[in-house]
Design a protein around this motif. Sequence first.
Motif: not given
Length: 414
Positions: A155-166, A346-348, A389-394, A400-406
């Motif tokens: 549920r958090w991720a759904v809203v986060a995607r909208e905010v990032r795209a705004a 955890d990813a870090a 941003d990249v760790l959060l995206s992945m 995916e790493e490449q589009p997330a990085t760009e």
Amino acid sequence: ESGVYKSGEGGRHKIASWPVWLDAQGVDGDVLRVRLRWLRRGGDALAEGQRWVEFGEITDSHRLMRLARFGIQATSKNSRDLSELLTRMQAIQLLPEYQLVRRQGWLDENCSAFMLGDQLIDGGRGDVNAEIVREGDAAIVDGLRPNLDADARRRWAVVAREVRAAAPWARFMLSACFAPPLLLPVGVRTHCIHVVGPSGVGKTAGLKLGVAGWGRVDSLFATWDATEIGAASRAVALHDCPYALDEWTLRDARHDDSRQLAYTLAGGVERVRADQTGATRQPRTWRLVVLSTGEVSLISDADTGGQMPRVLEVSADTPLPDALSRQIHSTVALREHGVAAVYVIDAAVRCGPARLRQLYDSYFANLTARVPHAEPRHVSYGAVVVLADVLLSMYVLHEEEQPATEWALASAAA
């Protein structure tokens, strides 16, 4: 039949109706501490309690009685017998040794494990025993406890995607909330990221969403209405975590105390002070990212006071949709809390400092080429945000790493 019993010449008799025992020990500075556990009646069911205490608190029957306020059945009649029991337990049991820490963040310079609230994140290794000694910062420790609802992350991720795209600024600020754990492994100092924009653009909503990724917003959100000593104490407790401050106003900008507060927080160390005897106190330090919002600049054109290198200002020029801001204020910030940060940290841990530094260096070089006129220190702050941003995206949003990085690089450059 449960409880604590003592056998002697007169037979076996009960000295406490509820069990109390020791199950761990550790050294806090030069003080031996033990973990005291007990059972007690909690309504119609049994409740279990635990607390790290100085070993001297259980060897002294009078000090042991004071622990009764936490639920231990220690009275004037049985405290001497309980003290004897617990002292013998420590002497004859091989209690597991714990590393005791007093604040949040990385346990060592190798970034092998991270204390978040009262949860240890070690990348799944399970070979580190550590607990936080909860003295003075219990509200923050509780605030960093994640929502255990299995669907909260989605549920958090759904809203986060909208905010990032705004808007690019919204994506940058959201990612900046997850940058503090990355400062140590990549070698970047404490700093402040200040988002400036008109009222109603959604700055507070965006910051609340990022803070909700760490824990309960009501415990982790602060305002500029604080003393320098109080703010420093909070910064020490939030080591390696975001320090969120909302609404820097024109009144604050004209107030010397508020400006000094901003300078101190971004500096990572409190001012040198003397104790009651006149001796110099050891200044407290912290490592974090201060995230603030406001309608005016944090940096005065007339007098930067050394703040310019420590502060990166971001312009919130595109408003978030009203419906999205309302959703964050009314539901997301209240319920979907404390999950995203666990996955990023955890990813870090799993990546390790060497790999994180390698990624950071590549992002720093990329941003330098994209924004050649920028202050190098500001570019370093932006590169840490790109890494977050990249760790959060992945690992949270499953991109995916490449589009997330760009996208992360483009957002930071903008």
